[in-house]
Design an enzyme around this catalytic site. Structure first.
Site, mmCIF file in Angstrom:
data_model
loop_
_atom_site.group_PDB
_atom_site.id
_atom_site.type_symbol
_atom_site.label_atom_id
_atom_site.label_comp_id
_atom_site.label_asym_id
_atom_site.label_seq_id
_atom_site.Cartn_x
_atom_site.Cartn_y
_atom_site.Cartn_z
ATOM 1 N N GLU A 132 0.852 -1.200 0.000
ATOM 2 C CA GLU A 132 0.000 0.000 0.000
ATOM 3 C C GLU A 132 0.882 1.242 0.000
ATOM 4 O O GLU A 132 2.047 1.166 0.425
ATOM 5 C CB GLU A 132 -0.865 0.007 1.256
ATOM 6 C CG GLU A 132 -0.059 0.249 2.517
ATOM 7 C CD GLU A 132 -0.711 -0.249 3.795
ATOM 8 O OE1 GLU A 132 -0.814 -1.483 3.965
ATOM 9 O OE2 GLU A 132 -1.100 0.594 4.606
ATOM 10 N N LYS A 134 2.832 4.559 1.001
ATOM 11 C CA LYS A 134 3.290 5.158 2.254
ATOM 12 C C LYS A 134 2.913 6.627 2.188
ATOM 13 O O LYS A 134 3.450 7.379 1.367
ATOM 14 C CB LYS A 134 4.798 4.983 2.404
ATOM 15 C CG LYS A 134 5.325 5.522 3.714
ATOM 16 C CD LYS A 134 6.761 5.076 3.923
ATOM 17 C CE LYS A 134 7.268 5.414 5.315
ATOM 18 N NZ LYS A 134 7.338 6.835 5.594
ATOM 19 N N ASP A 136 2.679 10.468 3.070
ATOM 20 C CA ASP A 136 3.631 11.409 3.656
ATOM 21 C C ASP A 136 2.877 12.442 4.501
ATOM 22 O O ASP A 136 2.603 13.552 4.050
ATOM 23 C CB ASP A 136 4.414 12.094 2.532
ATOM 24 C CG ASP A 136 5.689 12.718 3.049
ATOM 25 O OD1 ASP A 136 5.996 12.557 4.248
ATOM 26 O OD2 ASP A 136 6.382 13.374 2.251
ATOM 27 N N TYR A 242 -4.424 2.623 8.505
ATOM 28 C CA TYR A 242 -3.636 1.512 7.958
ATOM 29 C C TYR A 242 -3.112 0.556 9.016
ATOM 30 O O TYR A 242 -2.405 -0.396 8.703
ATOM 31 C CB TYR A 242 -2.482 2.037 7.105
ATOM 32 C CG TYR A 242 -1.592 3.058 7.798
ATOM 33 C CD1 TYR A 242 -0.847 2.730 8.916
ATOM 34 C CD2 TYR A 242 -1.509 4.363 7.304
ATOM 35 C CE1 TYR A 242 -0.044 3.653 9.542
ATOM 36 C CE2 TYR A 242 -0.705 5.300 7.921
ATOM 37 C CZ TYR A 242 0.031 4.946 9.043
ATOM 38 O OH TYR A 242 0.814 5.872 9.667
ATOM 39 N N LYS A 330 11.059 2.874 -0.385
ATOM 40 C CA LYS A 330 10.992 4.302 -0.727
ATOM 41 C C LYS A 330 11.173 4.513 -2.229
ATOM 42 O O LYS A 330 11.837 3.727 -2.891
ATOM 43 C CB LYS A 330 12.086 5.083 0.037
ATOM 44 C CG LYS A 330 12.044 4.922 1.546
ATOM 45 C CD LYS A 330 10.772 5.448 2.173
ATOM 46 C CE LYS A 330 10.813 6.900 2.551
ATOM 47 N NZ LYS A 330 11.723 7.295 3.599
ATOM 48 N N CYS A 435 41.814 21.738 12.294
ATOM 49 C CA CYS A 435 40.405 22.066 12.515
ATOM 50 C C CYS A 435 40.184 23.544 12.173
ATOM 51 O O CYS A 435 40.870 24.413 12.722
ATOM 52 C CB CYS A 435 40.035 21.799 13.973
ATOM 53 S SG CYS A 435 38.400 22.414 14.396
ATOM 54 N N CYS A 438 39.216 25.423 15.712
ATOM 55 C CA CYS A 438 40.101 25.622 16.869
ATOM 56 C C CYS A 438 41.568 25.404 16.513
ATOM 57 O O CYS A 438 42.436 25.462 17.386
ATOM 58 C CB CYS A 438 39.697 24.709 18.030
ATOM 59 S SG CYS A 438 40.069 22.974 17.739
ATOM 60 N N CYS A 453 38.800 16.501 14.393
ATOM 61 C CA CYS A 453 39.503 17.508 15.170
ATOM 62 C C CYS A 453 39.933 16.858 16.484
ATOM 63 O O CYS A 453 39.142 16.177 17.137
ATOM 64 C CB CYS A 453 38.558 18.673 15.445
ATOM 65 S SG CYS A 453 39.079 19.706 16.817
ATOM 66 N N CYS A 459 37.455 22.573 21.578
ATOM 67 C CA CYS A 459 37.015 23.032 20.257
ATOM 68 C C CYS A 459 35.607 23.602 20.380
ATOM 69 O O CYS A 459 34.674 22.890 20.753
ATOM 70 C CB CYS A 459 37.036 21.872 19.270
ATOM 71 S SG CYS A 459 36.354 22.325 17.674
#
Ligand code: IVH
Length: 712
Positions: A132, A134, A136, A242, A330, A435, A438, A453, A459
């Site tokens: 069936e 799906k 949304d 459902y 999907k 990084c 930092c 990092c 950081c």
């Protein structure tokens, strides 16, 4: 004098100067304004007036009521201070959890699902599935008692949702009464909005200068979650049934028949629901639904397959958050081509340096995309984690023409590069080795695709991301303290670690002024914030474990850890006492179904790192951690027992036997010890049976076990 009153606005007049008629008018106006302000603040998360103005309206309302007590309205805003409105909806604990679905993206995943179901059940014969669309939208659970709608609740975190009963009563597709239903019936399904209704609603909202919605799902969610049910009533919501939750009597013996039963009770069910016997037939129906997708008039994002036989569904049962008997297939990602403008590096909660593509905005499947993930440095260079070429080895450079795709809700990704459109001066991307936040060295451990990092809590990017994670919905979820606020508080030096949130009041409480003077904050919101923080000092163990933000520990693994250890004291003692890779505490940790060595090592390492540990300890000192008990039926004869299976089982596979025992609250162990309560021994049992005999452990055969748990 009378003329003077007529000429000036009632809204500007001092309460003392109002006539009774004017006061009536003014109280009605204030009630409307305050109601709208509450909705904007609490429901839409989009305050329309300042706190100061809100407080002024409130005070004015009170002053007029004090002068004309007889005019006080039955829905007076002064009776709705704090609690009722500030908290929004009351909470509902679902009698039967509301689960989510595992996803399949390709035909092979569907075939794999069918195979897994067969294997789990040890089944060779025919096996039917329903298929069936799906939908949304957002899921809703409707509880009927003696045929009357008594409660409607959103999914929430699956365990506890929001009580939206009054709102659900205003949805035309939801029957108020049922004829011929079981005494208790929880009907589950999806609230959604059609494309046509969505467009009309947005046009109306835009005309009024109100909030418009990004897509039909947001519009449906925003319309259902209204504190004022009259607003819900004015929004055109629809509902497809459902599934079901608690039931006093079965609806049918098959999924398909149960859905037909729901339709006969008066629910709308999806007309594209069918029943098939093979994976090929499911895929064929999937293609048919996908072909109709654009003309259905409402959003769907895939097709759901469910085992049709409900007795088999019961045997298959659940993993931590999804059923084994269903899967959501999907629809394929949507694609578009656009220009890559820049590559930025973001530093995450665990220090991971993530490259983000900044794109020339492009519409992908109805959504405008301007950012996409580039995963890691190998991905940019055109290699997978094992060094094998992807995109035929083409690297990605700033200035390239790239293909963007979206699959479901996930962050957009870059799939491909068109080399024929590469600018002549495009340079290979130089991935930073320090990084950017930092300047600590960013290191890549062997076997890890991600550069991290090494700055830890020094950081700022990691610290902020941890705080954001800490206050997120599945973690502490503190009302009024979202990602934006923690970032601002961090920037101002008010909070650096989660523990600091709980000492805010002690540090600033009396000088509330400081918070009050910030833009967007008033005395009301400052006090509300401190109250909301205090409310979360009591926190369930699973939420706390998740909130710690330890690498690899997601929501469901946090729940597994919490149910296994039960209390903070037990969890903390184990993580402190464990030795990675050896010993009984480590073995016990790994015995949790769903906890692997990588996750286990990550948790133990966090608890044994002095800096991390100090942060955890100072946080926990501020909290009252609530123990978690397994969701086992209290009357299960095996709840809390340690069970071992050995030998051949004839009526179920080992996996099924283990899952069933666990769902009844038993712990399943791999070997017999003095702690074992019960050995279930099939034919061929050897050393384990001997050990059990020697230790005086009770031994049952398979039928004895089934009789004990009541499903012989
Ligand atoms: S069955 C135990 N059927 O999808 C399984 N869910 O990703 C219960 N959804 O939370 C769900 N259409 O909100 C089922 N036909 C359908 C559905 C559906 C949409 C939603 C539902 C669920 C989510 C899981």
């Amino acid at each position: 004098m009378a003329r003077a009153v007529e000429n000036r606005s009632v809204a500007d007049a001092e309460p003392d100067a109002l006539s009774e008629a004017e006061a009536t008018e003014e109280l009605a106006r204030l009630s409307g304004l305050l109601r709208a302000a509450n909705t904007a603040y609490h429901t839409d998360d989009a305050p329309e007036i300042s706190d100061a103005e809100y407080d002024r309206l409130k005070r004015r309302n009170l002053a007029i009521e004090a002068r004309f007590p007889q005019l006080k309205r039955s829905d007076s805003p002064s009776d709705q201070v704090g609690a009722a409105l500030a908290e929004g909806f009351s909470k509902v604990t679902h009698e039967v959890r509301m689960l989510s679905l595992e996803n399949a993206f390709e035909a092979a995943d569907v075939a794999d699902f069918v195979d897994r179901v067969r294997k789990y059940l040890g089944l060779d014969g025919p096996l039917a599935f329903t298929a069936e669309p799906k939908i949304d939208g957002l899921s809703l659970s409707l509880r009927y008692e003696q045929g009357r709608l008594v409660q409607a609740a959103t999914r929430g975190d699956g365990e506890v949702g929001e009580n939206v009963t009054e709102n659900a009563r205003r949805i035309a597709d939801i029957p108020q009464r049922l004829e011929g239903a079981p005494d208790v019936l929880e009907v589950r399904g999806e609230v959604y909005m059609s494309h046509a209704d969505f467009q009309a609603l947005n046009a109306r909202q835009a005309e009024r200068g109100g909030k418009t919605f990004a897509n039909p799902r947001n519009a449906a969610a925003g319309s259902l979650r209204q504190l004022d049910a009259n607003i819900t009533a004015a929004r055109p919501l629809k509902f497809f049934a459902y599934a079901w939750g608690a039931l006093s009597a079965p609806l049918a013996e098959q999924q398909f028949a149960a859905i037909e039963k729901l339709a006969s009770l008066g629910f709308k069910t999806n007309p594209l629901t069918r029943r098939f016997d093979t994976a090929e037939a499911l895929l064929h129906h999937y293609a048919e639904i996908e072909a109709q997708r654009a003309s259905l008039g409402y959003d769907i994002d895939g097709v759901v397959y469910k085992v049709d036989d409900l007795a088999l569904q019961r045997r298959l049962g659940f993993r931590s958050t999804t059923p084994r008997w269903a899967i959501a297939h999907k629809f394929a990602a949507e694609l578009a081509w656009t220009r890559l403008l820049a590559i930025d590096i973001q530093v995450g909660r665990t220090g991971a340096l993530s490259p983000v593509a900044r794109l020339q905005p492009v519409t992908v499947g109805g959504v405008v995309v301007s950012n996409a993930t580039l995963h890691n440095e190998d991905y940019i260079q055109g290699r997978d984690s094992k060094g094998a070429p992807i995109r035929e080895g083409k690297d990605i450079r700033v200035g390239d023409f790239v293909q963007v795709y979206r699959a479901g809700d996930v962050i957009p990704k870059i799939a491909d590069v068109d080399l024929s459109q590469r600018p002549d001066d495009a340079q290979p991307f130089d991935f930073p080795t320090f990084c950017p936040e930092c300047q600590s060295p960013a290191l890549r451990e062997e076997g890890d695709a991600v550069r991290r990092c090494s700055g830890g809590l020094i950081c700022p990017a990691q610290a902020v991301e941890r705080l954001r994670h800490f206050v997120s919905r599945a973690a502490f979820d503190i009302e009024g303290l979202g990602a934006k606020q923690v970032e601002a508080f961090f920037k101002d030096g008010w909070i650096a670690t989660p523990a600091d949130i709980f000492t805010l009041k002690a540090r600033f409480g009396t000088g509330i002024q400081q918070l009050k003077n910030r833009e967007g904050w008033g005395p009301k919101s400052a006090e509300n914030l401190f109250d909301a923080i205090d409310e979360k000092r009591k926190i369930p163990l699973n939420r706390l474990i998740f909130a710690l933000g330890i690498r690899h520990v997601g929501e469901s693994s946090a729940s597994l850890l919490a149910t296994h250890y039960g209390s903070w004291a037990a969890f903390e003692a184990a993580m402190t006492g464990a030795t990675i890779g050896e010993g009984p505490v480590w073995a016990d940790l790994l015995s949790i179904d769903g906890v692997g060595a990588v996750l286990a090592a990550s948790v133990v390492a966090a608890f044994q790192n002095p800096r991390e540990r100090a942060a955890i300890d100072s946080l926990v000192a501020e909290l009252e951690v609530q123990s978690v008990t397994a969701r086992a039926p209290v009357d299960s004869p095996v709840a809390g027992k340690i069970v071992v299976f050995t030998g051949t089982l004839a009526k179920m596979t080992r996996a099924e036997a283990k899952a069933r025992a666990e769902s009844l609250g038993a712990k399943v162990a791999g070997s017999v010890s003095a702690k074992t309560d019960l050995l279930v021994a099939g034919p061929g049992a050897g050393s384990k049976a001997k050990a059990a005999e020697a230790l005086g452990v009770e031994i049952l055969d398979e039928d004895g076990w089934l009789a004990l748990i009541g499903s012989a």
